[in-house]
Write a protein that holds these residues in place. Sequence first.
Motif, short mmCIF file in Angstrom:
data_model
loop_
_atom_site.label_atom_id
_atom_site.label_comp_id
_atom_site.label_asym_id
_atom_site.label_seq_id
_atom_site.Cartn_x
_atom_site.Cartn_y
_atom_site.Cartn_z
N LEU A 179 0.51 -1.10 0.05
CA LEU A 179 0.16 0.03 -0.13
C LEU A 179 0.82 1.32 -0.08
CD1 LEU A 179 -2.53 -1.26 2.69
CD2 LEU A 179 -2.45 -1.58 -0.37
N LEU A 180 0.26 2.01 -1.37
CA LEU A 180 1.00 3.72 -1.32
C LEU A 180 0.38 4.34 -1.34
CD1 LEU A 180 4.01 1.82 -3.22
CD2 LEU A 180 4.76 2.54 -1.09
N ALA A 181 0.48 5.76 -1.12
CA ALA A 181 -0.59 6.84 -1.29
C ALA A 181 0.34 6.74 -3.19
CB ALA A 181 -0.20 7.70 -0.45
N PHE A 182 -0.37 7.35 -3.87
CA PHE A 182 0.17 7.42 -5.02
C PHE A 182 1.19 8.83 -5.55
CE2 PHE A 182 -4.64 5.74 -5.08
CZ PHE A 182 -4.16 4.87 -5.93
N ALA A 221 -5.38 0.21 -0.95
CA ALA A 221 -5.49 -1.32 -2.01
C ALA A 221 -6.35 -1.49 -2.53
CB ALA A 221 -5.61 -1.87 -0.56
N ASN A 222 -7.72 -1.01 -2.37
CA ASN A 222 -8.69 -0.99 -3.29
C ASN A 222 -7.85 -0.14 -4.75
OD1 ASN A 222 -10.08 -2.70 -2.60
ND2 ASN A 222 -11.22 -1.16 -1.46
N ALA A 223 -7.43 1.18 -4.69
CA ALA A 223 -7.02 1.37 -5.73
C ALA A 223 -5.70 1.10 -6.34
CB ALA A 223 -6.61 3.62 -5.16
N VAL A 224 -4.87 0.68 -5.66
CA VAL A 224 -3.71 0.13 -6.03
C VAL A 224 -4.08 -1.23 -6.48
CG1 VAL A 224 -1.39 -1.02 -5.65
CG2 VAL A 224 -2.73 1.09 -4.26
N GLU A 225 -5.10 -2.03 -6.63
CA GLU A 225 -5.06 -3.23 -7.45
C GLU A 225 -5.53 -3.19 -8.51
OE1 GLU A 225 -8.93 -6.51 -6.68
OE2 GLU A 225 -8.53 -5.20 -5.07
N LYS A 226 -7.21 -1.32 -8.51
CA LYS A 226 -7.34 -1.52 -9.78
C LYS A 226 -5.75 -0.61 -11.15
CE LYS A 226 -11.14 0.25 -8.30
NZ LYS A 226 -11.81 1.76 -7.14
N LEU A 227 -4.56 -0.85 -10.56
CA LEU A 227 -3.96 0.18 -11.24
C LEU A 227 -2.91 -0.84 -11.56
CD1 LEU A 227 -2.59 3.26 -8.87
CD2 LEU A 227 -2.89 3.23 -11.44
N PHE A 271 -4.53 10.32 -17.25
CA PHE A 271 -5.11 9.59 -16.03
C PHE A 271 -5.88 9.32 -15.47
CE2 PHE A 271 -3.18 6.10 -13.31
CZ PHE A 271 -2.76 5.34 -13.77
N SER A 272 -6.53 7.83 -15.10
CA SER A 272 -7.36 7.13 -14.38
C SER A 272 -7.69 6.13 -13.84
CB SER A 272 -9.12 7.91 -15.01
OG SER A 272 -9.18 7.01 -15.63
N LEU A 273 -8.11 5.64 -12.73
CA LEU A 273 -8.42 4.33 -12.12
C LEU A 273 -9.55 3.51 -12.88
CD1 LEU A 273 -8.62 5.25 -8.25
CD2 LEU A 273 -6.57 4.35 -10.18
N SER A 274 -9.82 2.39 -13.01
CA SER A 274 -10.39 2.21 -13.56
C SER A 274 -11.98 1.69 -14.03
CB SER A 274 -10.26 0.21 -13.65
OG SER A 274 -10.77 0.04 -12.49
N ASP A 275 -12.35 2.73 -12.37
CA ASP A 275 -14.34 2.99 -12.41
C ASP A 275 -14.43 4.75 -12.19
OD1 ASP A 275 -13.05 3.44 -10.08
OD2 ASP A 275 -14.19 2.82 -8.75
#
Length: 250
Positions: free
Chosen positions: A13-16, A186-192, A244-248
Amino acid sequence: MRLLPGNSAKSPLLAFCFSSIDSIRVPSKLFSSSGPDNLRSSIHLKDKEIIRSTRDWFERIVVGWNLCPFAARPSREGKLSYEIVRGTNELDIISIVLGECFVRQEKPGTTLVIAPECCPDDFRGYLEFVATLQDEMLVKEDLADDIQIAPFHPLFEFEDSDNGVDAWTNRSPYPLFHVLREDEVANAVEKLDGDSSKVWQRNINLLEDLEQIIGGETELKEVIRGKSAEHDEIIQEVLKLHRFSLSDEK
């Protein structure tokens, strides 16, 4: 992996705004005591003015330039909070930050805790304070599995930066503590696809292009600080090239 040197790598987990390695620069000597002009007189500014300028920077740069794709949704959905703590008393600052950590442990969203007088001219001291919060206080209060604190500071620097322009992803008007929920990150990183460095590299490319197009780091600094609007049109064009965007996210 945590954000600060010395933290154990128990998860990815990392801040973006950070790279995939612990790369925050701790200066070999303290910065000049003069500091940014708006910090020298921060003790005389009213809380509302400080929150307003911080919100303006965060919405205009962090969200507006999409430096952190994760930040757009909380901002849009009203789940982004701003809190402020004044003075240099460490216990007061710890109390406010931990209070927001407990709130975010139970409530989705994110909080920016602004601490204008917390080591504004001393990045080393600020990082040590963040490390105390992250490594000691969160562990002591059983928050470490649920919360992380991302650092933002007017004198922020990455250790392995080639030209320093990437530091502007984390240079805020005042020292602040970004309280994040581990599950949301974690959810955001998963989308990457598990690779948060994609955002970090995109941000580097964006800032380098902006620096070149608008005339150097000094001019970029003025734009980020909200002191120059003459490049707004071309900035929007550059942002389109680095979308750039997350998948959702739309």
